[in-house]
Design a protein around this motif. Structure first.
Motif, mmCIF file in Angstrom:
data_model
loop_
_atom_site.group_PDB
_atom_site.id
_atom_site.type_symbol
_atom_site.label_atom_id
_atom_site.label_comp_id
_atom_site.label_asym_id
_atom_site.label_seq_id
_atom_site.Cartn_x
_atom_site.Cartn_y
_atom_site.Cartn_z
ATOM 1 N N LEU A 81 0.855 -1.185 0.000
ATOM 2 C CA LEU A 81 0.000 0.000 0.000
ATOM 3 C C LEU A 81 0.887 1.229 0.000
ATOM 4 O O LEU A 81 2.033 1.198 0.437
ATOM 5 N N ARG A 82 0.328 2.298 -0.532
ATOM 6 C CA ARG A 82 0.992 3.595 -0.521
ATOM 7 C C ARG A 82 -0.102 4.629 -0.309
ATOM 8 O O ARG A 82 -1.108 4.616 -1.005
ATOM 9 N N LEU A 83 0.088 5.472 0.697
ATOM 10 C CA LEU A 83 -0.854 6.564 0.912
ATOM 11 C C LEU A 83 -0.124 7.767 1.464
ATOM 12 O O LEU A 83 0.951 7.647 2.044
ATOM 13 N N SER A 84 -0.700 8.937 1.235
ATOM 14 C CA SER A 84 -0.084 10.194 1.649
ATOM 15 C C SER A 84 -1.110 11.071 2.329
ATOM 16 O O SER A 84 -2.304 10.990 2.040
ATOM 17 N N PHE A 105 7.902 14.303 11.877
ATOM 18 C CA PHE A 105 8.808 13.200 12.162
ATOM 19 C C PHE A 105 8.854 12.934 13.665
ATOM 20 O O PHE A 105 8.761 11.791 14.107
ATOM 21 N N ASP A 106 8.991 14.000 14.450
ATOM 22 C CA ASP A 106 9.053 13.837 15.911
ATOM 23 C C ASP A 106 7.738 13.312 16.479
ATOM 24 O O ASP A 106 7.747 12.462 17.370
ATOM 25 N N ALA A 107 6.608 13.789 15.976
ATOM 26 C CA ALA A 107 5.320 13.287 16.458
ATOM 27 C C ALA A 107 5.181 11.797 16.155
ATOM 28 O O ALA A 107 4.645 11.037 16.964
ATOM 29 N N TYR A 108 5.715 11.373 15.017
ATOM 30 C CA TYR A 108 5.610 9.980 14.607
ATOM 31 C C TYR A 108 6.580 9.071 15.370
ATOM 32 O O TYR A 108 6.299 7.891 15.556
ATOM 33 N N THR A 109 7.719 9.610 15.840
ATOM 34 C CA THR A 109 8.753 8.753 16.429
ATOM 35 C C THR A 109 8.978 8.937 17.923
ATOM 36 O O THR A 109 9.612 8.088 18.543
ATOM 37 N N ASP A 110 8.506 10.005 18.531
ATOM 38 C CA ASP A 110 8.738 10.265 19.951
ATOM 39 C C ASP A 110 7.706 9.523 20.804
ATOM 40 O O ASP A 110 6.499 9.677 20.599
ATOM 41 N N ALA A 111 8.170 8.732 21.757
ATOM 42 C CA ALA A 111 7.265 7.888 22.550
ATOM 43 C C ALA A 111 6.219 8.700 23.305
ATOM 44 O O ALA A 111 5.036 8.326 23.320
ATOM 45 N N GLY A 148 -6.612 6.007 10.295
ATOM 46 C CA GLY A 148 -6.809 6.345 11.704
ATOM 47 C C GLY A 148 -5.558 6.934 12.339
ATOM 48 O O GLY A 148 -5.630 7.927 13.071
ATOM 49 N N ALA A 149 -4.404 6.349 12.054
ATOM 50 C CA ALA A 149 -3.149 6.874 12.610
ATOM 51 C C ALA A 149 -2.891 8.288 12.097
ATOM 52 O O ALA A 149 -2.531 9.189 12.879
ATOM 53 N N LEU A 150 -3.080 8.501 10.810
ATOM 54 C CA LEU A 150 -2.838 9.838 10.250
ATOM 55 C C LEU A 150 -3.855 10.850 10.770
ATOM 56 O O LEU A 150 -3.504 12.015 11.010
#
Length: 161
Positions: free
Chosen positions: A13-16, A27-33, A143-145
């Protein structure tokens, strides 16, 4: 007599999604615990369990455990294969459901400046069946996005008020 060979295309799958923040903030929102713990449940009416640990380095892992109760937890362990902050993140993801089913996929996420925000693109391969890929394309990643977008609008450096 030779047997015919069939080559199947990999299930991917590919989505944007355009998000209202800089590539660094997304990037930080996606990777920071700690940020993930917030956005993971930001749209939930009922609080559930969310536990996340991140060791953001090549070879490090992110372990996320979530669900409505201790006896109904999902688990995902992502091993970081490539980190190019804030442009690109590549992981191998091993996910499991409360009933013990599991799958391993490969995920590449890119973060590109897009006007007044960031275009976050997800490319995931290795799905075991089309219906699982379709669920991730229409529900899990959407949902994640949605949650990341809500987090950035309410908690980001340039929060929309």
């Amino acid at each position: 007599m030779t047997e015919p060979t069939t080559k199947t295309a990999p299930l991917e799958l590919r989505l944007s999604r355009h998000l209202p923040a800089t590539p660094e903030e997304v990037f930080d929102a996606y990777t920071d615990a700690e940020k993930q713990k917030t956005w993971f449940s930001i749209l939930d009416e009922e609080p559930g369990i969310v536990r996340i640990e991140v060791d953001l380095r090549v070879g490090g892992q992110q372990v996320a455990v979530w669900g409505p109760s201790e006896d109904a937890l999902f688990r995902e362990t992502q091993t970081f294969l490539e980190i190019d902050r804030p442009h690109r993140l590549v992981t191998e993801s091993v996910g499991s459901t409360p009933d013990g089913q599991s799958m391993t996929t490969h995920i590449t996420v890119t973060f590109q400046t897009d006007g007044d925000g960031t275009l976050m693109t997800v490319h995931q391969t290795g799905f075991p069946a089309p219906e699982i890929r379709d669920f991730f394309a229409s529900k899990a990643w959407v949902g994640a996005l949605d949650r990341i977008d809500a987090y950035l609008r309410t908690h980001g450096n340039r929060a929309v008020r």
